[in-house]
Design a protein around this motif. Structure first.
Motif: not given
Length: 183
Positions: A104-117
């Motif tokens: 995916v062209d999407f920010d998967l960083s911990y800051e942007n998509t933390p567990p639970g997102a």
């Protein structure tokens, strides 16, 4: 013969990777893994609460089982940022060898998509899980040690360069080109 991007080349790609969409991106590639080391590129994938990506061997994988033999849903799906795999190999035919189901062209960083997102992907909803997704021996064999060191570096882990694990919350269909967005 595989050609790998050097660590220096990967470091140069970091700025492009960091510019990945943070709210809404798109699905670039869907890959089903019917059995170990087999890949099938899909135009449309169906997500099921019980089976994960239909046709994928997620349930048969060793990492899917807990110590008591129960199936763990926390790694039903693997997602990787398409900008990362493109930095590792510009040959899109090799992307599927990374072993993820969604690129995916999407920010998967911990800051942007933390567990639970929770993310809407196509018309399905998935939830990012706690279990880390790290480069393994197969990843090293396919893309070289520089790629493994890059994705598993301290910064690589914060940015989730190797990708994320997720579980399905609402079943649905995902097509190449579908939107992925935070909800």
């Amino acid at each position: 013969m595989n050609s790998y991007t050097s660590r220096e080349g990967l470091e140069l790609a970091l700025e492009i990777i960091k510019q990945s969409p943070k709210q809404e991106g798109s699905v670039k590639l869907i890959v089903c893994r019917p059995s170990v080391d087999q890949r099938k590129v899909l135009e449309v994938g169906e997500l099921s609460l019980e089976e994960g990506l239909l046709g994928d061997n997620w349930k048969q994988r060793e990492l899917t089982r807990s110590k008591n033999g129960m199936v763990k849903v926390d790694n039903q799906l693997n997602l990787m940022n398409s900008r990362v795999i493109e930095a590792i190999t510009t040959d899109k035919e090799q992307w599927q060898l990374a072993g993820d189901q969604f690129y995916v062209d999407f920010d998967l960083s911990y800051e942007n998509t933390p567990p639970g997102a929770q993310l809407l992907i196509g018309n399905a909803i998935i939830e990012v899980t706690e279990e880390p997704h790290l480069g393994c021996k197969k990843f090293a064999d396919r893309f070289g040690m520089d790629a493994v060191k890059f994705v598993n570096s301290e910064q690589g882990k914060q940015l989730n360069l190797r990708g994320i694990n997720a579980k399905i919350i609402k079943p649905g269909l995902v097509k190449v080109g579908s939107i992925i967005k935070k909800i």
